[in-house]
Motif scaffolding. Structure first.
Motif, PDB file in Angstrom:
ATOM      1  N   TYR A 150      32.591  49.321  35.624  1.00  0.00           N
ATOM      2  CA  TYR A 150      33.144  47.980  35.447  1.00  0.00           C
ATOM      3  C   TYR A 150      34.403  47.980  34.573  1.00  0.00           C
ATOM      4  CZ  TYR A 150      29.732  45.849  38.376  1.00  0.00           C
ATOM      5  OH  TYR A 150      29.001  45.499  39.491  1.00  0.00           O
ATOM      6  N   CYS A 151      34.535  48.948  33.680  1.00  0.00           N
ATOM      7  CA  CYS A 151      35.799  49.106  32.950  1.00  0.00           C
ATOM      8  C   CYS A 151      36.908  49.466  33.931  1.00  0.00           C
ATOM      9  CB  CYS A 151      35.683  50.204  31.885  1.00  0.00           C
ATOM     10  SG  CYS A 151      34.758  49.754  30.421  1.00  0.00           S
ATOM     11  N   GLN A 152      36.607  50.396  34.811  1.00  0.00           N
ATOM     12  CA  GLN A 152      37.575  50.839  35.823  1.00  0.00           C
ATOM     13  C   GLN A 152      37.920  49.681  36.763  1.00  0.00           C
ATOM     14  OE1 GLN A 152      38.699  53.976  35.721  1.00  0.00           O
ATOM     15  NE2 GLN A 152      39.790  54.158  37.632  1.00  0.00           N
ATOM     16  N   LEU A 153      36.907  48.968  37.217  1.00  0.00           N
ATOM     17  CA  LEU A 153      37.106  47.845  38.129  1.00  0.00           C
ATOM     18  C   LEU A 153      37.979  46.772  37.478  1.00  0.00           C
ATOM     19  CD1 LEU A 153      36.384  46.371  40.791  1.00  0.00           C
ATOM     20  CD2 LEU A 153      34.391  45.427  39.589  1.00  0.00           C
ATOM     21  N   TYR A 154      37.666  46.433  36.238  1.00  0.00           N
ATOM     22  CA  TYR A 154      38.444  45.422  35.532  1.00  0.00           C
ATOM     23  C   TYR A 154      39.899  45.871  35.383  1.00  0.00           C
ATOM     24  CZ  TYR A 154      39.772  41.916  32.091  1.00  0.00           C
ATOM     25  OH  TYR A 154      40.399  40.889  31.430  1.00  0.00           O
ATOM     26  N   GLY A 155      40.096  47.118  35.009  1.00  0.00           N
ATOM     27  CA  GLY A 155      41.447  47.646  34.849  1.00  0.00           C
ATOM     28  C   GLY A 155      42.257  47.577  36.132  1.00  0.00           C
ATOM     29  N   VAL A 156      41.637  47.962  37.242  1.00  0.00           N
ATOM     30  CA  VAL A 156      42.331  47.934  38.533  1.00  0.00           C
ATOM     31  C   VAL A 156      42.638  46.498  38.942  1.00  0.00           C
ATOM     32  CG1 VAL A 156      42.057  48.385  41.021  1.00  0.00           C
ATOM     33  CG2 VAL A 156      41.453  50.152  39.361  1.00  0.00           C
ATOM     34  N   GLN A 157      41.636  45.614  38.856  1.00  0.00           N
ATOM     35  CA  GLN A 157      41.847  44.227  39.270  1.00  0.00           C
ATOM     36  C   GLN A 157      42.936  43.541  38.449  1.00  0.00           C
ATOM     37  OE1 GLN A 157      37.844  42.635  38.947  1.00  0.00           O
ATOM     38  NE2 GLN A 157      37.495  42.882  41.134  1.00  0.00           N
ATOM     39  N   LYS A 158      42.830  43.635  37.144  1.00  0.00           N
ATOM     40  CA  LYS A 158      43.811  42.973  36.277  1.00  0.00           C
ATOM     41  C   LYS A 158      45.182  43.637  36.398  1.00  0.00           C
ATOM     42  CE  LYS A 158      41.136  39.819  34.867  1.00  0.00           C
ATOM     43  NZ  LYS A 158      41.305  38.456  35.343  1.00  0.00           N
ATOM     44  N   GLY A 159      45.196  44.948  36.564  1.00  0.00           N
ATOM     45  CA  GLY A 159      46.458  45.657  36.753  1.00  0.00           C
ATOM     46  C   GLY A 159      47.182  45.190  38.001  1.00  0.00           C
ATOM     47  N   LEU A 160      46.440  45.041  39.099  1.00  0.00           N
ATOM     48  CA  LEU A 160      47.042  44.559  40.341  1.00  0.00           C
ATOM     49  C   LEU A 160      47.531  43.121  40.193  1.00  0.00           C
ATOM     50  CD1 LEU A 160      44.634  46.156  42.972  1.00  0.00           C
ATOM     51  CD2 LEU A 160      47.024  46.774  42.525  1.00  0.00           C
ATOM     52  N   GLU A 161      46.783  42.294  39.463  1.00  0.00           N
ATOM     53  CA  GLU A 161      47.230  40.915  39.202  1.00  0.00           C
ATOM     54  C   GLU A 161      48.548  40.911  38.425  1.00  0.00           C
ATOM     55  OE1 GLU A 161      44.269  38.483  37.226  1.00  0.00           O
ATOM     56  OE2 GLU A 161      42.764  39.010  38.729  1.00  0.00           O
ATOM     57  N   ILE A 162      48.638  41.768  37.423  1.00  0.00           N
ATOM     58  CA  ILE A 162      49.854  41.849  36.602  1.00  0.00           C
ATOM     59  C   ILE A 162      51.041  42.276  37.457  1.00  0.00           C
ATOM     60  CG2 ILE A 162      50.981  43.131  34.745  1.00  0.00           C
ATOM     61  CD1 ILE A 162      48.199  43.215  33.339  1.00  0.00           C
ATOM     62  N   VAL A 163      50.842  43.310  38.263  1.00  0.00           N
ATOM     63  CA  VAL A 163      51.925  43.824  39.109  1.00  0.00           C
ATOM     64  C   VAL A 163      52.350  42.754  40.126  1.00  0.00           C
ATOM     65  CG1 VAL A 163      52.477  45.514  40.916  1.00  0.00           C
ATOM     66  CG2 VAL A 163      51.360  46.254  38.804  1.00  0.00           C
ATOM     67  N   LYS A 164      51.365  42.086  40.721  1.00  0.00           N
ATOM     68  CA  LYS A 164      51.659  41.069  41.740  1.00  0.00           C
ATOM     69  C   LYS A 164      52.441  39.896  41.157  1.00  0.00           C
ATOM     70  CE  LYS A 164      49.393  38.307  45.291  1.00  0.00           C
ATOM     71  NZ  LYS A 164      48.112  37.898  45.850  1.00  0.00           N
ATOM     72  N   SER A 165      52.118  39.514  39.923  1.00  0.00           N
ATOM     73  CA  SER A 165      52.765  38.336  39.328  1.00  0.00           C
ATOM     74  C   SER A 165      54.024  38.677  38.525  1.00  0.00           C
ATOM     75  CB  SER A 165      51.774  37.591  38.440  1.00  0.00           C
ATOM     76  OG  SER A 165      51.398  38.392  37.336  1.00  0.00           O
ATOM     77  N   ASP A 166      54.426  39.946  38.523  1.00  0.00           N
ATOM     78  CA  ASP A 166      55.599  40.353  37.753  1.00  0.00           C
ATOM     79  C   ASP A 166      56.876  39.737  38.314  1.00  0.00           C
ATOM     80  OD1 ASP A 166      57.162  41.887  35.865  1.00  0.00           O
ATOM     81  OD2 ASP A 166      57.710  43.162  37.571  1.00  0.00           O
ATOM     82  N   THR A 167      57.631  39.121  37.421  1.00  0.00           N
ATOM     83  CA  THR A 167      58.909  38.517  37.825  1.00  0.00           C
ATOM     84  C   THR A 167      60.088  39.148  37.071  1.00  0.00           C
ATOM     85  OG1 THR A 167      58.647  36.760  36.177  1.00  0.00           O
ATOM     86  CG2 THR A 167      57.866  36.294  38.412  1.00  0.00           C
ATOM     87  N   SER A 168      59.809  40.239  36.366  1.00  0.00           N
ATOM     88  CA  SER A 168      60.853  40.856  35.544  1.00  0.00           C
ATOM     89  C   SER A 168      61.900  41.599  36.377  1.00  0.00           C
ATOM     90  CB  SER A 168      60.243  41.818  34.526  1.00  0.00           C
ATOM     91  OG  SER A 168      59.720  42.961  35.185  1.00  0.00           O
ATOM     92  N   GLY A 169      61.563  41.906  37.605  1.00  0.00           N
ATOM     93  CA  GLY A 169      62.501  42.614  38.460  1.00  0.00           C
ATOM     94  C   GLY A 169      62.443  44.128  38.329  1.00  0.00           C
TER      95      GLY A 169
END
Length: 156
Positions: free
Chosen positions: A27-46
């Motif tokens: 679940y640590c791994q799952l949380y890291g992957v899920q939240k990581g993908l959310e961060i990457v998807k919502s990145d607007t920094s260019g």
């Protein structure tokens, strides 16, 4: 600072607990992957997110391998019970240690910070992460970690 730096500790926790507590490690791994993908998807920094996506896809492969190692026949409710007990134990230990030790150290702050991360794992189970009780404990852990570090830096 890396775009996915906020989730990197979860991958470390996963590696550290892989053998001792495989369900929590998963679940640590799952949380890291899920939240990581959310961060990457919502990145607007260019900035180029390719390396981050590649890293997360590799971690997803690891997640799939870990899933095969979970206890056979166990359900998500069983996993929730294990994770919730682990988080409760981590919180109790960090709090008890801080209250009973002779000298507060950086380790106490690190324990509270780690505990706040473990509490965040409960959001993987939806209703297990009761906004009231667990969110209060998470905020308490963040506060304690910050106040301990502030006091140590001030020489108190």
């Amino acid at each position: 600072m890396s775009l996915i730096a906020p989730v990197k500790p979860f991958f470390k926790y996963s590696m550290d607990m892989k053998l001792a507590v495989p369900v929590v490690a998963y679940y640590c791994q799952l949380y890291g992957v899920q939240k990581g993908l959310e961060i990457v998807k919502s990145d607007t920094s260019g900035q180029d997110t390719g390396p981050h996506k590649k890293f997360l896809m590799g971690e997803m492969q690891t997640l799939e391998e870990m899933k095969k190692g979970l206890p056979e026949g166990s359900t998500k409710d069983d996993h929730r019970y294990v994770v919730e007990n682990f988080v409760t134990s981590a919180f109790t230990n960090a709090d008890k240690e801080e209250r009973t030790c002779e000298t507060i150290t950086k380790k106490n702050a690190k324990d509270f910070n780690t505990c706040s991360h473990f509490i965040m794992l409960l959001s993987s189970f939806g209703d297990a992460y009761d906004e009231g009780e667990w969110e209060e404990k998470r905020k308490y852990c963040v506060f304690k970690a910050g106040s301990i570090m502030k006091a140590l830096k001030a020489g108190e």
